[in-house]
Design a protein around this motif. Structure first.
Motif, mmCIF file in Angstrom:
data_model
loop_
_atom_site.group_PDB
_atom_site.id
_atom_site.type_symbol
_atom_site.label_atom_id
_atom_site.label_comp_id
_atom_site.label_asym_id
_atom_site.label_seq_id
_atom_site.Cartn_x
_atom_site.Cartn_y
_atom_site.Cartn_z
ATOM 1 N N LEU A 67 0.829 -1.208 0.000
ATOM 2 C CA LEU A 67 0.000 0.000 0.000
ATOM 3 C C LEU A 67 0.863 1.259 0.000
ATOM 4 O O LEU A 67 0.565 2.224 -0.708
ATOM 5 N N LYS A 68 1.926 1.233 0.780
ATOM 6 C CA LYS A 68 2.809 2.399 0.831
ATOM 7 C C LYS A 68 3.438 2.652 -0.536
ATOM 8 O O LYS A 68 3.514 3.787 -0.992
ATOM 9 N N GLN A 69 3.866 1.588 -1.190
ATOM 10 C CA GLN A 69 4.481 1.736 -2.506
ATOM 11 C C GLN A 69 3.467 2.193 -3.554
ATOM 12 O O GLN A 69 3.813 2.905 -4.487
ATOM 13 N N ALA A 70 2.218 1.814 -3.397
ATOM 14 C CA ALA A 70 1.190 2.143 -4.388
ATOM 15 C C ALA A 70 0.490 3.470 -4.109
ATOM 16 O O ALA A 70 -0.433 3.834 -4.836
ATOM 17 N N THR A 71 0.920 4.203 -3.099
ATOM 18 C CA THR A 71 0.238 5.438 -2.724
ATOM 19 C C THR A 71 0.140 6.418 -3.888
ATOM 20 O O THR A 71 -0.915 7.007 -4.129
ATOM 21 N N GLY A 72 1.209 6.597 -4.629
ATOM 22 C CA GLY A 72 1.191 7.516 -5.773
ATOM 23 C C GLY A 72 0.188 7.085 -6.831
ATOM 24 O O GLY A 72 -0.585 7.905 -7.349
ATOM 25 N N PHE A 73 0.197 5.808 -7.154
ATOM 26 C CA PHE A 73 -0.761 5.271 -8.121
ATOM 27 C C PHE A 73 -2.193 5.485 -7.641
ATOM 28 O O PHE A 73 -3.062 5.921 -8.407
ATOM 29 N N LEU A 74 -2.440 5.195 -6.369
ATOM 30 C CA LEU A 74 -3.794 5.328 -5.827
ATOM 31 C C LEU A 74 -4.256 6.786 -5.839
ATOM 32 O O LEU A 74 -5.406 7.073 -6.176
ATOM 33 N N ARG A 75 -3.369 7.706 -5.504
ATOM 34 C CA ARG A 75 -3.735 9.134 -5.543
ATOM 35 C C ARG A 75 -4.043 9.574 -6.968
ATOM 36 O O ARG A 75 -4.985 10.337 -7.205
ATOM 37 N N THR A 76 -3.241 9.099 -7.923
ATOM 38 C CA THR A 76 -3.486 9.450 -9.324
ATOM 39 C C THR A 76 -4.850 8.941 -9.769
ATOM 40 O O THR A 76 -5.615 9.661 -10.416
ATOM 41 N N GLU A 77 -5.163 7.717 -9.414
ATOM 42 C CA GLU A 77 -6.459 7.150 -9.789
ATOM 43 C C GLU A 77 -7.605 7.879 -9.080
ATOM 44 O O GLU A 77 -8.661 8.093 -9.671
ATOM 45 N N LEU A 78 -7.384 8.250 -7.815
ATOM 46 C CA LEU A 78 -8.413 9.009 -7.098
ATOM 47 C C LEU A 78 -8.664 10.356 -7.771
ATOM 48 O O LEU A 78 -9.800 10.833 -7.821
ATOM 49 N N SER A 79 -7.605 10.959 -8.297
ATOM 50 C CA SER A 79 -7.765 12.270 -8.937
ATOM 51 C C SER A 79 -8.663 12.188 -10.162
ATOM 52 O O SER A 79 -9.289 13.174 -10.548
ATOM 53 N N LYS A 80 -8.742 11.016 -10.766
ATOM 54 C CA LYS A 80 -9.595 10.841 -11.945
ATOM 55 C C LYS A 80 -11.069 10.727 -11.578
ATOM 56 O O LYS A 80 -11.932 11.038 -12.390
ATOM 57 N N SER A 81 -11.343 10.269 -10.364
ATOM 58 C CA SER A 81 -12.743 10.051 -10.001
ATOM 59 C C SER A 81 -13.285 11.088 -9.020
ATOM 60 O O SER A 81 -14.490 11.324 -8.991
ATOM 61 N N LEU A 82 -12.419 11.691 -8.217
ATOM 62 C CA LEU A 82 -12.879 12.704 -7.264
ATOM 63 C C LEU A 82 -12.880 14.069 -7.941
ATOM 64 O O LEU A 82 -11.968 14.396 -8.690
ATOM 65 N N ARG A 83 -13.876 14.836 -7.651
ATOM 66 C CA ARG A 83 -13.928 16.188 -8.199
ATOM 67 C C ARG A 83 -13.530 17.172 -7.101
ATOM 68 O O ARG A 83 -14.376 17.844 -6.513
ATOM 69 N N VAL A 84 -12.237 17.179 -6.819
ATOM 70 C CA VAL A 84 -11.701 18.074 -5.798
ATOM 71 C C VAL A 84 -10.453 18.745 -6.345
ATOM 72 O O VAL A 84 -9.804 18.239 -7.266
ATOM 73 N N ARG A 85 -10.140 19.869 -5.766
ATOM 74 C CA ARG A 85 -8.949 20.601 -6.203
ATOM 75 C C ARG A 85 -7.679 19.851 -5.814
ATOM 76 O O ARG A 85 -6.733 19.773 -6.587
ATOM 77 N N TYR A 86 -7.654 19.327 -4.599
ATOM 78 C CA TYR A 86 -6.487 18.606 -4.106
ATOM 79 C C TYR A 86 -6.898 17.208 -3.675
ATOM 80 O O TYR A 86 -7.820 17.051 -2.879
ATOM 81 N N VAL A 87 -6.192 16.222 -4.184
ATOM 82 C CA VAL A 87 -6.407 14.850 -3.716
ATOM 83 C C VAL A 87 -5.575 14.692 -2.451
ATOM 84 O O VAL A 87 -4.390 15.021 -2.438
ATOM 85 N N PRO A 88 -6.174 14.222 -1.379
ATOM 86 C CA PRO A 88 -5.445 14.150 -0.108
ATOM 87 C C PRO A 88 -4.242 13.211 -0.159
ATOM 88 O O PRO A 88 -4.240 12.223 -0.892
ATOM 89 N N GLU A 89 -3.240 13.553 0.638
ATOM 90 C CA GLU A 89 -2.126 12.637 0.882
ATOM 91 C C GLU A 89 -2.702 11.458 1.654
ATOM 92 O O GLU A 89 -3.451 11.647 2.611
ATOM 93 N N LEU A 90 -2.357 10.254 1.247
ATOM 94 C CA LEU A 90 -2.906 9.061 1.884
ATOM 95 C C LEU A 90 -1.893 8.461 2.854
ATOM 96 O O LEU A 90 -0.727 8.289 2.506
ATOM 97 N N VAL A 91 -2.355 8.154 4.046
ATOM 98 C CA VAL A 91 -1.550 7.445 5.036
ATOM 99 C C VAL A 91 -2.345 6.201 5.425
ATOM 100 O O VAL A 91 -3.489 6.312 5.872
ATOM 101 N N PHE A 92 -1.744 5.041 5.227
ATOM 102 C CA PHE A 92 -2.422 3.785 5.535
ATOM 103 C C PHE A 92 -2.027 3.325 6.935
ATOM 104 O O PHE A 92 -0.846 3.210 7.253
ATOM 105 N N LEU A 93 -3.038 3.073 7.760
ATOM 106 C CA LEU A 93 -2.831 2.640 9.140
ATOM 107 C C LEU A 93 -3.567 1.327 9.371
ATOM 108 O O LEU A 93 -4.660 1.117 8.837
ATOM 109 N N SER A 94 -2.968 0.467 10.181
ATOM 110 C CA SER A 94 -3.604 -0.815 10.494
ATOM 111 C C SER A 94 -4.769 -0.606 11.450
ATOM 112 O O SER A 94 -4.659 0.133 12.423
ATOM 113 N N ASP A 95 -5.866 -1.261 11.153
ATOM 114 C CA ASP A 95 -7.029 -1.258 12.035
ATOM 115 C C ASP A 95 -7.143 -2.655 12.625
ATOM 116 O O ASP A 95 -7.458 -3.610 11.918
#
Length: 121
Positions: A67-95
């Motif tokens: 997940l940490k390695q794929a963060t950039g890919f995931l943010r890029t993909e989120l930018s395609k579907s979210l209609r926001v000015r800034y896609v948030p920085e993602l931090v993955f935490l264990s639940d």
């Protein structure tokens, strides 16, 4: 009002990340991962993504690394579907709440079985 907007954004991020992990991620280190919650900061620039991983500590560590390695890919993909000015920085935490719940249920069952064994007949 801003809190409601951030809650909607968190739900949308959760839904889209779940889809991306299910359909787009091909990393073999990624185990059975469930996104349990997303918390977006008030300014919408940071998001904590809580994930639950089925398996042992090794599976959890491998999935976190993927997940940490794929963060950039995931943010890029989120930018395609979210209609926001800034896609948030993602931090993955264990639940660990699901694991804790399972452990508590197992302990309660053991106590019940122990009480049944001690009951006089």
């Amino acid at each position: 009002m801003a809190g409601h907007r951030m809650a909607r954004m968190a739900e949308e991020i959760k839904r889209e990340l779940a889809r991306l992990l299910r359909d787009e991620m091909k990393d073999p280190r990624l185990g059975f991962v469930s996104i349990t919650a997303v918390e977006v900061s008030g300014d919408g620039r940071h998001a904590k993504v809580y994930v639950s991983v089925m398996g042992d500590e090794s599976a959890r560590d491998n999935s976190q690394a993927a997940l940490k390695q794929a963060t950039g890919f995931l943010r890029t993909e989120l930018s395609k579907s979210l209609r926001v000015r800034y896609v948030p920085e993602l931090v993955f935490l264990s639940d660990l709440s699901i694991e804790r719940g399972t452990r508590i249920a197992r302990l309660l069952t053991e106590m019940e079985n122990h009480d049944d064994a001690e009951a006089p007949r």
